[in-house]
Design a protein around this motif. Structure first.
Motif, PDB file in Angstrom:
ATOM      1  N   VAL A  39      -5.062   2.053  -8.734  1.00 38.55           N
ATOM      2  CA  VAL A  39      -5.950   2.282  -7.590  1.00 38.55           C
ATOM      3  C   VAL A  39      -5.122   2.632  -6.353  1.00 38.55           C
ATOM      4  O   VAL A  39      -5.463   3.536  -5.593  1.00 38.55           O
ATOM      5  CB  VAL A  39      -6.839   1.050  -7.328  1.00 38.55           C
ATOM      6  N   LEU A  40      -4.005   1.933  -6.160  1.00 39.09           N
ATOM      7  CA  LEU A  40      -3.139   2.231  -5.017  1.00 39.09           C
ATOM      8  C   LEU A  40      -2.542   3.626  -5.125  1.00 39.09           C
ATOM      9  O   LEU A  40      -2.458   4.356  -4.136  1.00 39.09           O
ATOM     10  CB  LEU A  40      -2.019   1.189  -4.917  1.00 39.09           C
ATOM     11  N   ALA A  84      -5.236  10.491  -2.565  1.00 40.52           N
ATOM     12  CA  ALA A  84      -6.432  10.798  -1.782  1.00 40.52           C
ATOM     13  C   ALA A  84      -6.112  10.917  -0.292  1.00 40.52           C
ATOM     14  O   ALA A  84      -6.764  11.668   0.424  1.00 40.52           O
ATOM     15  CB  ALA A  84      -7.498   9.736  -2.009  1.00 40.52           C
ATOM     16  N   ARG A  85      -5.095  10.192   0.163  1.00 39.84           N
ATOM     17  CA  ARG A  85      -4.711  10.241   1.581  1.00 39.84           C
ATOM     18  C   ARG A  85      -3.688  11.331   1.881  1.00 39.84           C
ATOM     19  O   ARG A  85      -3.126  11.371   2.962  1.00 39.84           O
ATOM     20  CB  ARG A  85      -4.160   8.887   2.017  1.00 39.84           C
ATOM     21  N   ALA A 134       0.879  -1.171   0.000  1.00 37.44           N
ATOM     22  CA  ALA A 134       0.000   0.000   0.000  1.00 37.44           C
ATOM     23  C   ALA A 134       0.910   1.213   0.000  1.00 37.44           C
ATOM     24  O   ALA A 134       1.459   1.580   1.029  1.00 37.44           O
ATOM     25  CB  ALA A 134      -0.897  -0.018   1.227  1.00 37.44           C
ATOM     26  N   LEU A 137      -3.848   6.197  -6.737  1.00 35.16           N
ATOM     27  CA  LEU A 137      -4.951   7.128  -6.512  1.00 35.16           C
ATOM     28  C   LEU A 137      -5.258   7.240  -5.028  1.00 35.16           C
ATOM     29  O   LEU A 137      -5.489   8.335  -4.502  1.00 35.16           O
ATOM     30  CB  LEU A 137      -6.183   6.663  -7.281  1.00 35.16           C
ATOM     31  N   GLU A 138      -5.223   6.123  -4.329  1.00 33.82           N
ATOM     32  CA  GLU A 138      -5.454   6.130  -2.882  1.00 33.82           C
ATOM     33  C   GLU A 138      -4.359   6.906  -2.164  1.00 33.82           C
ATOM     34  O   GLU A 138      -4.626   7.639  -1.213  1.00 33.82           O
ATOM     35  CB  GLU A 138      -5.528   4.706  -2.334  1.00 33.82           C
ATOM     36  N   HIS A 161       0.506   4.303  -0.050  1.00 29.30           N
ATOM     37  CA  HIS A 161       0.118   5.566   0.546  1.00 29.30           C
ATOM     38  C   HIS A 161       0.948   5.918   1.775  1.00 29.30           C
ATOM     39  O   HIS A 161       1.234   7.073   2.008  1.00 29.30           O
ATOM     40  CB  HIS A 161      -1.372   5.590   0.880  1.00 29.30           C
ATOM     41  N   SER A 169      -4.190  -2.543 -11.032  1.00 26.40           N
ATOM     42  CA  SER A 169      -4.553  -2.334  -9.630  1.00 26.40           C
ATOM     43  C   SER A 169      -3.594  -1.378  -8.933  1.00 26.40           C
ATOM     44  O   SER A 169      -3.948  -0.745  -7.942  1.00 26.40           O
ATOM     45  CB  SER A 169      -4.616  -3.670  -8.888  1.00 26.40           C
TER      46      SER A 169
END
Length: 96
Positions: A58-59, A65-66, A38, A61-62, A40, A55
């Motif tokens: 998505v990580l 976002a964090r 992960a 983007l997360e 982030h 995928s």
């Protein structure tokens, strides 16, 4: 190959090529990694360019976002279903 340490103490293995411009971090999909990850947490304090694939998109983007310090974000083929309409694959038929 060398290692850098993020502000939370996470060790990140890197490869260096050239010395101009910001660092580009490639976040691969599940088939491109050896262990679940992960990004982030370790990327939150590093001013990098993020490029996420599958995928890994998505990580990445997360991570943004964090609150990641990413300078830019590029996503390639994130596995999202838009509008609730997923394409269904035809059933597999066996010839055995």
């Amino acid at each position: 190959m060398f290692e850098v340490v993020s502000s939370d103490g996470t060790v990140i293995a890197c490869e260096g090529h050239g010395d101009a411009g910001p660092t580009l971090v490639l976040v691969g999909g599940t088939w491109m990694t050896r262990a679940p990850h992960a990004p982030h947490a370790p990327l939150a304090s590093l001013p990098v360019l993020l490029f996420g694939m599958s995928s890994g998109a998505v990580l990445a983007l997360e991570a943004v976002a964090r609150g990641s310090a990413a300078l830019a974000l590029a996503l390639y083929e994130p596995p999202f279903v838009v509008g609730g309409a997923a394409r269904r694959c035809p059933p597999t038929t066996s010839t055995a």
